[in-house]
Each structure stands twice: as C-alpha cells, then as structure tokens.
Design an enzyme around this catalytic site. Structure first.
Site, PDB file in Angstrom:
ATOM      1  N   ASP A  69       1.113  -1.349   0.296  1.00 31.09           N
ATOM      2  CA  ASP A  69       0.130   0.056  -0.558  1.00 31.09           C
ATOM      3  C   ASP A  69       0.753   1.213   0.114  1.00 31.09           C
ATOM      4  O   ASP A  69       1.445   1.109   0.766  1.00 31.09           O
ATOM      5  CB  ASP A  69      -0.489   0.040   1.170  1.00 31.09           C
ATOM      6  N   THR A 102      -3.182   4.747  -3.836  1.00 31.23           N
ATOM      7  CA  THR A 102      -1.809   5.357  -3.192  1.00 31.23           C
ATOM      8  C   THR A 102      -0.646   5.496  -4.056  1.00 31.23           C
ATOM      9  O   THR A 102       0.104   6.150  -3.602  1.00 31.23           O
ATOM     10  CB  THR A 102      -1.991   5.935  -1.710  1.00 31.23           C
ATOM     11  N   THR A 103      -0.227   4.049  -4.268  1.00 27.79           N
ATOM     12  CA  THR A 103       0.914   4.222  -5.537  1.00 27.79           C
ATOM     13  C   THR A 103       0.998   5.133  -6.668  1.00 27.79           C
ATOM     14  O   THR A 103       1.601   5.073  -6.785  1.00 27.79           O
ATOM     15  CB  THR A 103       0.913   2.672  -5.155  1.00 27.79           C
ATOM     16  N   ASP A 400      -9.115  -0.240   1.888  1.00 25.10           N
ATOM     17  CA  ASP A 400      -9.196   0.548   0.429  1.00 25.10           C
ATOM     18  C   ASP A 400     -10.054  -0.516  -0.152  1.00 25.10           C
ATOM     19  O   ASP A 400     -11.074   0.669  -0.679  1.00 25.10           O
ATOM     20  CB  ASP A 400      -8.057  -0.609  -0.355  1.00 25.10           C
TER      21      ASP A 400
END
Length: 535
Positions: A69, A102-103, A400
């Site tokens: 994550d 988020t990545t 998520d």
C-alpha cells in the site's frame, strides 16, 4: 559555534555556521528537487498493479511491516529530503480523500517530474512547464469525465459494487480470495451507508483481527466484537435478548480519598467494615438488577470478591472494555454510557438480540460477540490469518476496498483500469497539444508521455515487454476509438478491460491526476534551496 566573553564577563555565543549553509540555485536546485522526487517514485514503481511487489519495512524498535500500500510504505519510510516529504504528503492526501490509488499517484508524479527534467535541459522555463502541465491536467480530467460510465446499483443489486472492489484487492496479498473479501466490504459499507444523503461513516465499521485460522475464515459480524471475555468463568456464555448496562464507573466500593488511617484492632470492627463494603456492593448490583440489566459492560475492573458476588447474583459482567469499544457498543445497542450508578434507568440500557462468547483454537483466547443489535448500523469485519503481518496487510487492503465502495456510493461513475484510462487520456492530451501555439505545447506533450509511463510500469511489473505492449494497446485504442483497452496484467488473453471487469472510480482517477500535477508544479517553482549545515 564558539563561546566568547564581553567586558563584563558575560558569555555569548558566536554562530559560525553562516558560511557552512549549502545553497542550490536556479536549474541546479530544480534538478536536485526533481531527482529526489523521482527517487521516491522509483521505490513505489515496482509495487504498482496486480503483479506489484511488496516492500518490507523495519521500524527502529524492530517491528516489521510487509505491505504494498503506497501510503503505508511512504508513511513508514525514513525520509530526510524535504521534496521527498512532499511526495509522502501527496500519497497521504490521496489516502485521506479517496483511500485507494496511493501508489499510482506517486508513480504519476514521478513520471511527470522525469519529463520536466528533459524539458528543463532543452532550456524551457519552469513556469512554462508548470503552465503546460496545468492545461494538460485539465484536458485529462475533462476527458476522464467524457469516457466515464455510470454504474447503477441498489441495496438488492450489489454485484456492480463487488466488481469494482475486486480490482482494488487484486493488487494486494489477499488476491486469492478477493471475491469473498470484496463482498464483505460492500455489505459492511451498505449496512452503515445513508443512501439518501450518499454518505458513509466509516467509523461505524470496526476492523478486528485475530491470528490463527485462514484468510477464508474472515467474516462480517452484524454487531460488535470485543476482545474480552466474561469476568467469571462460570457466568453464562450466551445471553439472548440482552439488556446491557454500559458503565464508566468502577464496580467496587469507593476508596477513601482522605489521608486518615483506619485502625482496625478487633475482629468485630473488621466484620463491620466488610459487611459495610458488601452492602454497598449489593446495592450496586441491586440497582443494575432493578433497571432490568442482564449484562454489565464496565470500563474499569473489579476485584475478585466483587466478581464472586456478581456471579452469585446472576449478573454477567465484562470488565476493562476500552473507551472506543464502549462508544461503538453504545451506538450499536442504542444504549447510553452511564457515568454514575444513580443515573441508571431502564431507558439507558442497550439492547442486543444475542451476546455470546466464542473461543478460538486451543488457546484461552476468547471474544465476545454482540449481535442482532437494536441499531444494526455498527458492524465488525473480523479477519483471520496465519500471522500478524498478514492480518495487518489484510486490514489495509480491506480499508482500501471500503473506501472504493464508499466513493461509489458518493459518485457512481467509473473508468476502466489496467492503464486504459491513462492511455486514453494520453491520446486525448497529445491531440489537444496541437491547438496550443506557444511553448506550453512541449509541456502538454510531455504530460501525455508521463501518462503513458504509468501503463509502462504496469506492463513491466507484470513481466510483459513494456514498450511493445503499450504501443499495441495504444494503436488498438486509436484504431477502434475505444477507451476500454488496457494492459492485460493477469494474462487473461484479452486487452478489453470491460471483459476482465477491471474498474476504478472516476473521482479516484481524477484526484490522482490533479494531486500529482499540483505537487509537480510546486516542485518546479522552487529555484533556491538553502539547507542548514550538518553538525
């Protein structure tokens, strides 16, 4: 630093570090900043997509985290450089607002920075680059609106939501049972969602984990689980139609707060004192019985004698329950938290259809399940797994998935995943660049190339030939004018993401592009870096 004395003998310090400060100016500063941003993006680049790698982070006190994550990796990384910290903030803001992607947002920002470096070397002024990027991001966001599709779902038809949560979980370690976990996440969100206001309070969903069992044993409890057991082993393990008194006052006789001593020199005096304490305690128990409570949940502990008396009076009790759990229990059971025994009334009791104690494995591990509550709007996702790291990573993955389901309830537009949205935006931005006569068109084209690099990273991580795969998909999109073609990461045999059911939320994608562009503009506008000397 040096110490000197004035004519009166008072010491003062001469600070000599002015000449030791390092200072970078102009293009040097921009290049240094860009390389710092690229370094962070390079770390995350390998963990993008369903075949992305995990990272193992060890904290100074020896705790090990294994995750892919993006927000968690950056949060736990020890970052000194200020520009790298901006990238950490970037992934955190994506996590706060959207929860997923988020990545991707950091990889995107890194790719845009890399393109900016080439433009700077050509001698294009940073302000022109920033302006061009701003225009390009606007074009891309509008294009996303254009290719997005609405997804209709209702309380009875939850399949679309489950389909959208599954791609989120497929890039995590839990992808072997992504279907059941996605269903659990969607059911949890729908049971606490306010569909009229299109709002979801994620605080009502508690995610608990217990080591042991396998990932498939993860379950959704319509109620609350508390990691406690009944205070006495002989109390009933199952209470139906429980009326729960939720107390924040200690269940024991008061301690004298005065500094005086109590001298007890005869047996009679001791007996009197003991009877007094017992009477006091009996009154407490009687008060609970009088209002009709069949279970007491207390924030504080009580001693063995109190425990014994409770057992004899047939009043099951749970002690040492944390404040957050008490609040959730109060919300779920519709009860009120009572700070003093004098305030106990039948209306303040919480109601639950079933309270049961469940033990796990061969250990003495027990948990309380409070189910079928009066207000079923608080639920618990209870995760099992082989080790602590697995459970922690599953918690992050479920978070998520919960966020994706929440975003779909807020705005039910989706775009297709697998890099198809980025490739489609890249084509649109590239086409729009010709309409701008100024220097910005170089920056707009560079932005289009940066959008491609997200798809290249996906292809690389999936073990495909990056450039070949990208050019094949891009030509397919242009030829058929169809924005659904993406990178076939899972090697299903088709590039059509509609057939593969790979979706992403529209607001998540738009947010990624906007946030990445904002940060890059900010980094490009810095032309002077003064850093203090190292001692």
């Amino acid at each position: 630093m040096a110490l000197a004395f004035d004519e009166y003998g008072r010491p003062f310090i001469i600070v000599k570090e002015q000449e030791q400060k390092t200072r970078l100016r102009g293009i040097e500063a921009q290049k240094a900043n860009i390389s710092a941003g690229k370094a962070v993006a390079r770390i995350l680049r390998t963990s993008l997509g369903p075949k992305g790698m995990d990272k193992m982070l060890q904290s100074p006190d020896g705790d090990v985290t294994i995750t892919n994550d993006g927000a968690t990796i950056l949060e736990q990384m020890d970052v000194d450089n200020q520009i790298a910290k901006l990238m950490v903030e970037l992934s955190r803001s994506q996590d706060y607002d959207i929860g997923d992607g988020t990545t991707g947002v950091v990889v995107m920002a890194g790719a845009v920075l890399e393109q900016a470096e080439r433009l700077l070397e050509r001698g294009i002024h940073p302000i022109w680059i920033a302006e061009g990027y701003e225009m390009a991001s606007r074009i891309a966001v509008e294009h996303l609106d254009h290719i997005a599709q609405k997804f209709d779902f209702g309380p009875t038809n939850i399949e679309p939501l489950v389909q959208t949560c599954m791609p989120t979980l497929s890039s995590k370690i839990v992808n072997r049972c992504k279907r059941p976990l996605a269903e659990i996440a969607v059911e949890a969100v729908l049971s606490v969602a306010d569909l009229e206001r299109k709002d979801v309070n994620l605080d009502l969903i508690k995610v608990e984990g217990k080591v042991g069992g396998k990932l498939e044993d993860t379950e959704l409890v319509y109620g609350i689980t508390v990691d406690k057991d009944m205070s006495h082993p002989q109390m009933p393990k199952k209470i139906e139609d429980a009326k729960i008194a939720i107390l924040t006052c200690p269940f024991e006789p008061p301690k004298p707060k005065t500094k005086h001593k109590v001298d007890i020199d005869t047996v009679e005096k001791f007996q009197t004192l003991r009877q007094q304490e017992q009477k006091y305690f009996d009154d407490m128990v009687q008060k609970c019985k009088d209002v009709g409570a069949t279970l007491v949940i207390c924030q504080w502990g009580f001693d063995d004698e109190a425990n014994h008396l409770l057992m004899h009076r047939n009043l099951p009790a749970v002690r040492w329950v944390g404040g957050v759990e008490l609040e959730l229990i109060a919300i779920a059971t519709g009860g009120r938290i009572v700070p003093r025994f004098q305030e106990l009334t039948p209306e303040k009791l919480g109601r639950a259809g079933l309270v049961r104690e469940k033990s796990f494995g061969t250990t003495k591990d027990k948990m309380l399940y409070i189910e079928h509550c009066a207000n079923s709007r608080a639920v618990t996702i209870f995760i099992r797994g082989g080790n602590k790291m697995m459970i922690e990573e599953t918690k992050r993955s479920i978070h998520d998935a919960l966020c994706v389901a929440r975003n779909l309830i807020r705005n039910n537009s989706i775009v297709y995943g697998g890099g198809s949205a980025e490739i489609s935006c890249s084509i649109a931005v590239e086409a729009a660049a010709d309409k701008y006569p100024g220097v910005e068109q170089y920056a707009i084209r560079a932005f289009a190339d940066a959008l491609d690099s997200v798809s290249i990273a996906l292809a690389e991580n999936s073990g495909l030939q990056p450039i070949e795969t990208l050019s094949a998909v891009k030509s397919q999109q242009i030829k058929e004018n169809n924005p659904h073609f993406g990178i076939d990461c899972n090697d299903v045999g088709t590039n059509d993401m509609r057939e593969q059911n790979v979706f992403e939320t529209l607001i998540g994608k738009q947010q990624q592009i906007l946030l990445a562009t904002q940060v890059v503009k900010m980094i490009l506008k810095i032309d002077d870096v003064i850093s203090p000397s190292d001692y």
